[in-house]
Scaffold this active site. Structure first.
Site, PDB file in Angstrom:
ATOM      1  N   ASP A  67       0.810  -1.225   0.000  1.00 57.65           N
ATOM      2  CA  ASP A  67       0.000   0.000   0.000  1.00 57.65           C
ATOM      3  C   ASP A  67       0.839   1.269   0.000  1.00 57.65           C
ATOM      4  OD1 ASP A  67       0.854  -0.573   2.597  1.00 57.65           O
ATOM      5  OD2 ASP A  67      -1.137  -1.067   3.307  1.00 57.65           O
ATOM      6  N   ASN A 136      -8.088  -3.234  13.739  1.00 64.77           N
ATOM      7  CA  ASN A 136      -9.457  -3.557  13.325  1.00 64.77           C
ATOM      8  C   ASN A 136      -9.480  -4.778  12.403  1.00 64.77           C
ATOM      9  OD1 ASN A 136      -8.288  -2.559  11.044  1.00 64.77           O
ATOM     10  ND2 ASN A 136      -9.631  -0.784  10.815  1.00 64.77           N
ATOM     11  N   HIS A 138      -7.543  -5.111   9.687  1.00 65.03           N
ATOM     12  CA  HIS A 138      -7.209  -4.849   8.282  1.00 65.03           C
ATOM     13  C   HIS A 138      -5.918  -5.547   7.880  1.00 65.03           C
ATOM     14  CE1 HIS A 138      -4.939  -0.813   9.276  1.00 65.03           C
ATOM     15  NE2 HIS A 138      -4.073  -1.799   9.204  1.00 65.03           N
ATOM     16  N   GLU A 143      -9.822  -2.177   4.916  1.00 63.56           N
ATOM     17  CA  GLU A 143     -10.509  -1.959   6.188  1.00 63.56           C
ATOM     18  C   GLU A 143     -11.760  -2.841   6.282  1.00 63.56           C
ATOM     19  OE1 GLU A 143      -8.788  -0.385   8.182  1.00 63.56           O
ATOM     20  OE2 GLU A 143      -8.343   1.686   7.685  1.00 63.56           O
TER      21      GLU A 143
HETATM   22  C1  F6R Z   1       1.322  -1.850   6.116  1.00 68.25           C
HETATM   23  C2  F6R Z   1       0.015  -2.433   6.146  1.00 68.25           C
HETATM   24  C3  F6R Z   1      -0.800  -2.513   7.390  1.00 68.25           C
HETATM   25  C4  F6R Z   1       0.003  -2.885   8.639  1.00 68.25           C
HETATM   26  C5  F6R Z   1      -0.897  -2.895   9.868  1.00 68.25           C
HETATM   27  C6  F6R Z   1      -0.135  -3.192  11.147  1.00 68.25           C
HETATM   28  O1  F6R Z   1       1.860  -1.877   4.811  1.00 68.25           O
HETATM   29  O2  F6R Z   1      -0.437  -2.800   5.132  1.00 68.25           O
HETATM   30  O3  F6R Z   1      -1.824  -3.471   7.197  1.00 68.25           O
HETATM   31  O4  F6R Z   1       0.599  -4.131   8.468  1.00 68.25           O
HETATM   32  O5  F6R Z   1      -1.537  -1.655  10.007  1.00 68.25           O
HETATM   33  O6  F6R Z   1       0.743  -2.143  11.383  1.00 68.25           O
HETATM   34  P1  F6R Z   1       1.788  -2.194  12.581  1.00 68.25           P
HETATM   35  O7  F6R Z   1       2.791  -3.239  12.229  1.00 68.25           O
HETATM   36  O8  F6R Z   1       2.379  -0.815  12.607  1.00 68.25           O
HETATM   37  O9  F6R Z   1       1.006  -2.520  13.817  1.00 68.25           O
END
Ligand code: F6R
Length: 241
Positions: A67, A136, A138, A143
């Site tokens: 992303d 959440n 994702h 989301e």
């Molecule tokens: C990042 C991504 C997100 C993260 C998720 C967890 O490229 O796609 O899905 O993997 O938000 O983030 P952290 O590791 O910061 O808790």
């Protein structure tokens, strides 16, 4: 789905790096799907160490990231392109031209999504996709929703996700972009192998829902239960041990 329980973040980082290193050893020209966020940072440090000591080689690797924030240029310090350069790419022998992220500067959502789907089609299939999980549920920036996404999407970020990511913007929510481009869940599920890394007690509840709850788009990561080759590496806190 296999779950490897490790003691703490340090062990998680090393175990996840070893798992990806094995992939690169078995298939030096692997296409790897990469993630940003806090969780993979330790793993990337370990991959850098292994690359610099000659244990692994990135010269034939192609990477496609999950992303990118819409509206941020690659040289913006909070863009995911900048993050990947800073945390991995510039420290290993991967060719910059072999690293792909959605282009956050494309204004036209349909164009940006089509372009990234074309990239994924062209370089894919992804041999190993690395994922973290949001509070959440994702994966990527997919989301909770009424249906699972298929291809690349332009997503309006959930308030909770923006709050969680405000830490990277000096805690200033107004600086956190409202939208992001993300690889779709259909594309993630087409990866041959998936590696999900999870750390910390604050992820325990959502990880339990993802692994053991019903498969539902309101917990996007729950779809991983239907993938034939998922490795979850989680520390004891995330597993509620
Ligand atoms: C990042 C991504 C997100 C993260 C998720 C967890 O490229 O796609 O899905 O993997 O938000 O983030 P952290 O590791 O910061 O808790």
């Amino acid at each position: 789905m296999r779950v490897l329980s490790v003691k703490n973040y340090d062990e998680l980082s090393k175990a996840a790096a070893r798992y990806m290193a094995a992939q690169l050893t078995l298939k030096p020209d692997s296409v790897i799907g990469l993630a940003t966020g806090s969780t993979p940072v330790g793993m990337y440090k370990e991959l850098i160490r292994m690359n610099q000591s000659g244990e692994i080689d990135f010269s034939e690797v192609i990477s496609v990231n999950l992303d990118e924030y819409k509206g941020l240029a690659g040289d913006h310090p909070q863009s995911y392109r900048y993050f990947m350069n800073d945390n991995l790419f510039k420290h290993v022998n991967i060719f910059a031209d072999n690293t792909f992220l959605p282009d956050g500067q494309i204004e036209d959502d349909l164009q940006a999504c089509q372009d990234y789907d074309d990239v994924i089609d062209c370089v894919g299939p992804i041999d190993m996709q690395l994922l973290g999980i949001g509070h959440n549920g994702h994966i990527g920036f997919n989301e909770p929703a009424d249906a699972f996404t298929t291809g690349t999407q332009c997503i309006t970020l959930d308030e909770r996700t923006r709050q969680a990511n405000a830490r990277f913007f000096d805690g200033d929510m107004s600086q956190v972009p409202a939208k992001a481009y993300t690889m779709g869940i259909g594309s993630i599920m087409k990866a041959k192998k998936i590696l999900l890394v999870v750390t910390g007690a604050e992820k325990a509840e959502i990880l339990d829902k993802a692994l053991n709850g019903p498969v539902t788009p309101s917990v996007p990561a729950s779809i991983l239960q239907l993938h034939p080759d998922v490795m979850v590496i989680a520390d004891e806190a995330a597993l509620g041990i």
